[in-house]
Design a protein around this motif. Structure first.
Motif, PDB file in Angstrom:
ATOM      1  N   ALA A  17      91.180 -36.364  65.857  1.00 45.95           N
ATOM      2  CA  ALA A  17      91.126 -36.978  67.140  1.00 45.95           C
ATOM      3  C   ALA A  17      90.799 -35.949  67.950  1.00 45.95           C
ATOM      4  O   ALA A  17      90.109 -36.392  69.117  1.00 45.95           O
ATOM      5  N   GLN A  18      91.524 -34.998  68.015  1.00 47.43           N
ATOM      6  CA  GLN A  18      91.097 -33.682  68.987  1.00 47.43           C
ATOM      7  C   GLN A  18      89.549 -33.271  68.956  1.00 47.43           C
ATOM      8  O   GLN A  18      88.815 -33.055  69.899  1.00 47.43           O
ATOM      9  N   VAL A  19      89.238 -33.074  67.515  1.00 46.90           N
ATOM     10  CA  VAL A  19      87.796 -32.624  67.428  1.00 46.90           C
ATOM     11  C   VAL A  19      86.672 -33.813  67.795  1.00 46.90           C
ATOM     12  O   VAL A  19      85.680 -33.433  68.621  1.00 46.90           O
ATOM     13  N   LEU A  20      87.087 -34.984  67.778  1.00 44.66           N
ATOM     14  CA  LEU A  20      86.388 -36.167  68.198  1.00 44.66           C
ATOM     15  C   LEU A  20      86.422 -36.134  69.613  1.00 44.66           C
ATOM     16  O   LEU A  20      85.303 -36.504  70.225  1.00 44.66           O
ATOM     17  N   TRP A  21      87.233 -35.905  70.441  1.00 46.40           N
ATOM     18  CA  TRP A  21      87.379 -35.836  71.854  1.00 46.40           C
ATOM     19  C   TRP A  21      86.338 -35.020  72.300  1.00 46.40           C
ATOM     20  O   TRP A  21      85.787 -35.117  73.254  1.00 46.40           O
ATOM     21  N   ILE A  22      86.408 -33.624  71.506  1.00 45.04           N
ATOM     22  CA  ILE A  22      85.408 -32.790  71.951  1.00 45.04           C
ATOM     23  C   ILE A  22      84.066 -32.953  71.746  1.00 45.04           C
ATOM     24  O   ILE A  22      83.082 -32.800  72.744  1.00 45.04           O
ATOM     25  N   LEU A  23      83.890 -33.551  70.680  1.00 43.57           N
ATOM     26  CA  LEU A  23      82.396 -34.012  70.344  1.00 43.57           C
ATOM     27  C   LEU A  23      81.885 -35.066  71.202  1.00 43.57           C
ATOM     28  O   LEU A  23      80.717 -35.068  71.404  1.00 43.57           O
ATOM     29  N   ASN A  24      82.781 -35.883  71.528  1.00 45.10           N
ATOM     30  CA  ASN A  24      82.292 -36.958  72.534  1.00 45.10           C
ATOM     31  C   ASN A  24      81.960 -36.266  73.760  1.00 45.10           C
ATOM     32  O   ASN A  24      80.766 -36.990  74.595  1.00 45.10           O
ATOM     33  N   TRP A  25      82.593 -35.489  74.511  1.00 44.27           N
ATOM     34  CA  TRP A  25      82.004 -34.995  75.556  1.00 44.27           C
ATOM     35  C   TRP A  25      80.953 -34.020  75.394  1.00 44.27           C
ATOM     36  O   TRP A  25      80.082 -34.058  76.235  1.00 44.27           O
ATOM     37  N   VAL A  26      80.691 -33.635  73.888  1.00 44.30           N
ATOM     38  CA  VAL A  26      79.356 -32.824  73.746  1.00 44.30           C
ATOM     39  C   VAL A  26      78.274 -33.956  73.967  1.00 44.30           C
ATOM     40  O   VAL A  26      77.157 -33.821  74.329  1.00 44.30           O
ATOM     41  N   SER A  27      78.547 -35.049  73.293  1.00 42.50           N
ATOM     42  CA  SER A  27      77.619 -36.321  73.228  1.00 42.50           C
ATOM     43  C   SER A  27      77.231 -36.835  74.834  1.00 42.50           C
ATOM     44  O   SER A  27      76.212 -37.144  74.985  1.00 42.50           O
ATOM     45  N   ALA A  71      74.294 -43.635  76.497  1.00 51.70           N
ATOM     46  CA  ALA A  71      75.034 -42.608  75.642  1.00 51.70           C
ATOM     47  C   ALA A  71      76.223 -41.830  76.558  1.00 51.70           C
ATOM     48  O   ALA A  71      77.354 -41.571  76.068  1.00 51.70           O
ATOM     49  N   CYS A  72      75.906 -41.741  77.747  1.00 49.09           N
ATOM     50  CA  CYS A  72      76.995 -41.176  78.662  1.00 49.09           C
ATOM     51  C   CYS A  72      78.200 -42.047  78.760  1.00 49.09           C
ATOM     52  O   CYS A  72      79.243 -41.552  78.602  1.00 49.09           O
ATOM     53  N   ALA A  73      78.110 -43.197  78.809  1.00 48.53           N
ATOM     54  CA  ALA A  73      79.020 -44.398  79.068  1.00 48.53           C
ATOM     55  C   ALA A  73      79.457 -44.469  77.754  1.00 48.53           C
ATOM     56  O   ALA A  73      81.003 -44.360  77.897  1.00 48.53           O
ATOM     57  N   ILE A  74      78.966 -44.774  76.750  1.00 47.22           N
ATOM     58  CA  ILE A  74      79.902 -44.884  75.301  1.00 47.22           C
ATOM     59  C   ILE A  74      80.391 -43.726  74.773  1.00 47.22           C
ATOM     60  O   ILE A  74      81.835 -43.807  74.615  1.00 47.22           O
ATOM     61  N   ASN A  75      79.941 -42.480  75.095  1.00 43.25           N
ATOM     62  CA  ASN A  75      80.776 -41.347  74.723  1.00 43.25           C
ATOM     63  C   ASN A  75      81.717 -40.903  75.590  1.00 43.25           C
ATOM     64  O   ASN A  75      82.806 -40.388  75.196  1.00 43.25           O
ATOM     65  N   PHE A  76      81.721 -41.346  76.868  1.00 46.84           N
ATOM     66  CA  PHE A  76      82.921 -40.942  77.737  1.00 46.84           C
ATOM     67  C   PHE A  76      83.949 -42.100  77.370  1.00 46.84           C
ATOM     68  O   PHE A  76      85.387 -41.601  77.351  1.00 46.84           O
ATOM     69  N   LEU A  77      83.843 -43.366  77.281  1.00 49.06           N
ATOM     70  CA  LEU A  77      84.845 -44.099  76.621  1.00 49.06           C
ATOM     71  C   LEU A  77      85.317 -43.691  75.236  1.00 49.06           C
ATOM     72  O   LEU A  77      86.484 -43.656  75.050  1.00 49.06           O
ATOM     73  N   CYS A  82      89.512 -41.302  71.610  1.00 52.35           N
ATOM     74  CA  CYS A  82      90.064 -40.215  70.838  1.00 52.35           C
ATOM     75  C   CYS A  82      91.075 -39.387  71.327  1.00 52.35           C
ATOM     76  O   CYS A  82      92.170 -39.083  70.763  1.00 52.35           O
ATOM     77  N   TYR A  83      91.281 -39.199  72.643  1.00 57.93           N
ATOM     78  CA  TYR A  83      92.089 -38.214  73.300  1.00 57.93           C
ATOM     79  C   TYR A  83      93.562 -39.123  73.266  1.00 57.93           C
ATOM     80  O   TYR A  83      94.460 -38.681  73.049  1.00 57.93           O
ATOM     81  N   ASP A  84      93.592 -40.389  73.611  1.00 52.60           N
ATOM     82  CA  ASP A  84      94.589 -41.288  73.547  1.00 52.60           C
ATOM     83  C   ASP A  84      95.145 -41.758  72.155  1.00 52.60           C
ATOM     84  O   ASP A  84      96.627 -41.967  71.869  1.00 52.60           O
ATOM     85  N   CYS A  85      94.305 -41.477  71.172  1.00 55.58           N
ATOM     86  CA  CYS A  85      94.956 -41.797  69.660  1.00 55.58           C
ATOM     87  C   CYS A  85      95.725 -40.631  69.155  1.00 55.58           C
ATOM     88  O   CYS A  85      96.548 -41.104  67.928  1.00 55.58           O
ATOM     89  N   CYS A 104      79.520 -51.533  68.554  1.00 54.37           N
ATOM     90  CA  CYS A 104      78.614 -51.367  69.585  1.00 54.37           C
ATOM     91  C   CYS A 104      77.819 -49.849  69.531  1.00 54.37           C
ATOM     92  O   CYS A 104      76.806 -49.600  69.590  1.00 54.37           O
ATOM     93  N   THR A 105      78.934 -48.827  69.203  1.00 54.32           N
ATOM     94  CA  THR A 105      78.283 -47.425  68.894  1.00 54.32           C
ATOM     95  C   THR A 105      77.316 -47.243  67.763  1.00 54.32           C
ATOM     96  O   THR A 105      76.403 -46.708  67.709  1.00 54.32           O
ATOM     97  N   PHE A 106      77.489 -48.305  66.665  1.00 53.67           N
ATOM     98  CA  PHE A 106      76.423 -48.317  65.764  1.00 53.67           C
ATOM     99  C   PHE A 106      75.124 -48.837  66.076  1.00 53.67           C
ATOM    100  O   PHE A 106      74.237 -48.192  65.648  1.00 53.67           O
ATOM    101  N   PHE A 107      75.337 -50.033  66.834  1.00 56.17           N
ATOM    102  CA  PHE A 107      74.120 -50.331  67.368  1.00 56.17           C
ATOM    103  C   PHE A 107      73.415 -49.454  68.207  1.00 56.17           C
ATOM    104  O   PHE A 107      72.222 -49.177  68.440  1.00 56.17           O
TER     105      PHE A 107
END
Length: 351
Positions: A17-27, A71-77, A82-85, A104-107
């Motif tokens: 979850a922590q790694v995905l939080w960082i990767l989402n911000w990179v996204s 991408a900015c909206a989806i990855n911010f969410l 991931c941070y809350d998980c 939605c992210t897959f699409f």
């Protein structure tokens, strides 16, 4: 059997979850990059829109701009989720949203892939647009007094100087059109009148080119007039004087310029798609492992995570059956003509 099943402990889930939080911000940053590249391509096309035909070539930059914003909206969410998980209580608030978010992210990742492919597929439309646009621009080169065309001469001259090109396909394109306005022709001269009368359409055609076609690397003063007449110039052979004028056509020069930009953008978008796909894969593992831990009644224990619950073939078969059932329901609705008062046998629905 689940497809690509992995077992996660509580510690591994938290780290994921922590790694995905960082990767989402990179996204989010890559989304800004996509938006910037789309904006840059749009500006570059609009800078020379006068030299292009009215064809729909804006769809690629518009697609990149839209994908970048999404991408900015989806990855911010996604970063927030991931941070809350990491916190069990906060995860329960996102439990019902996780699966729709993944879909939605897959699409969205599919749209990113489409955007990358569109960058490589716009070559043909761009070439046709430049070919027609440059042909028209050269034809109206002389119309400096006509509203809407008065800046075409300046635009074409700057293009030929900047890109070191001449004409549409080459310098001989200027031989086929009248590029000198009649206001600058001395009608009292016999050779001017003879040249006008010799052409069926009354055009002043000559084997000459504008000054912007001159090659600045030429060792001799540029020869613009009577280019194909060897006897009109001292020590001159027009077949071998390649340094006198720019040999490359402007269509080829512009096409190479835009192709380089679009292919670079396409490669960047393709790398972004692979990155987004890896993030989506991690979020899917996090979602399934947390839900399985919740089913076991203890989120602190080990749980399995997977990409597909039933395997590739079984998932495909289930989805195919769902599509068939939807088709059968549509056939029943068509047979009933949408009349809700007509009873449908239960056996036919079950079948």
């Amino acid at each position: 059997m689940a497809f690509l099943k992995l077992t996660f402990s509580k510690n591994k889930r938290d780290k994921l979850a922590q790694v995905l939080w960082i990767l989402n911000w990179v996204s989010v940053m890559t989304g800004i990059l996509l938006f910037s590249m789309g904006l840059f391509l749009k500006v570059e096309i609009n800078k020379r829109v006068e030299l292009m035909a009215e064809r729909d070539i804006q769809y690629v930059p518009n697609m990149l701009i839209a994908v970048g914003l999404i991408a900015c909206a989806i990855n911010f969410l996604g970063g927030k989720i991931c941070y809350d998980c990491v916190d069990t209580t906060k995860f329960l608030r996102w439990k019902l949203i996780l699966l729709p978010y993944i879909m939605c992210t897959f699409f969205f990742t599919f749209c990113v892939l489409v955007g990358a492919l569109m960058c490589y597929s716009m070559h043909r439309e761009l070439e046709e647009s430049l070919n027609l646009g440059l042909t028209e621009a050269i034809r109206f080169y002389k119309d400096t007094d006509t509203p809407g065309r008065c800046f075409l001469k300046r635009t074409v001259d700057l293009l030929q100087i900047e890109f070191k090109c001449c004409g549409n396909n080459g310098y001989k394109d200027w031989f086929q059109i009248q590029w000198i306005s009649n206001r600058y022709l001395d009608m009292s001269k016999k050779d001017v009148l003879d040249r006008l009368r010799s052409n069926v359409r009354g055009k002043y055609l000559m084997d000459g080119v504008p000054f912007s076609c001159c090659n600045i690397n030429s060792p001799r003063p540029c020869i613009q007039q009577q280019i194909s007449n060897n006897s009109a110039h001292f020590n001159y052979e027009h077949q071998t004087e390649e340094l006198n004028l720019w040999m490359k056509g402007c269509r080829q020069a512009l096409l190479e310029y835009y192709t380089h930009i679009v292919q670079s953008i396409g490669l960047t978008v393709l790398i972004t798609w692979l990155f987004e796909l890896s993030v989506l894969t991690g979020v899917r593992y996090l979602q399934t492992s947390l839900e399985n831990g919740l089913r076991q009644g203890d989120l602190n224990s080990e749980s399995d995570g997977w990409l597909l619950e039933n395997g590739l073939m079984e998932t495909a078969r289930i989805n195919l059956n769902i599509m068939k059932n939807i088709g059968k329901c549509n056939q029943i609705d068509t047979a009933n003509n949408g009349d809700p008062n007509i009873d449908v046998p239960s056996s036919s629905i079950a079948h």
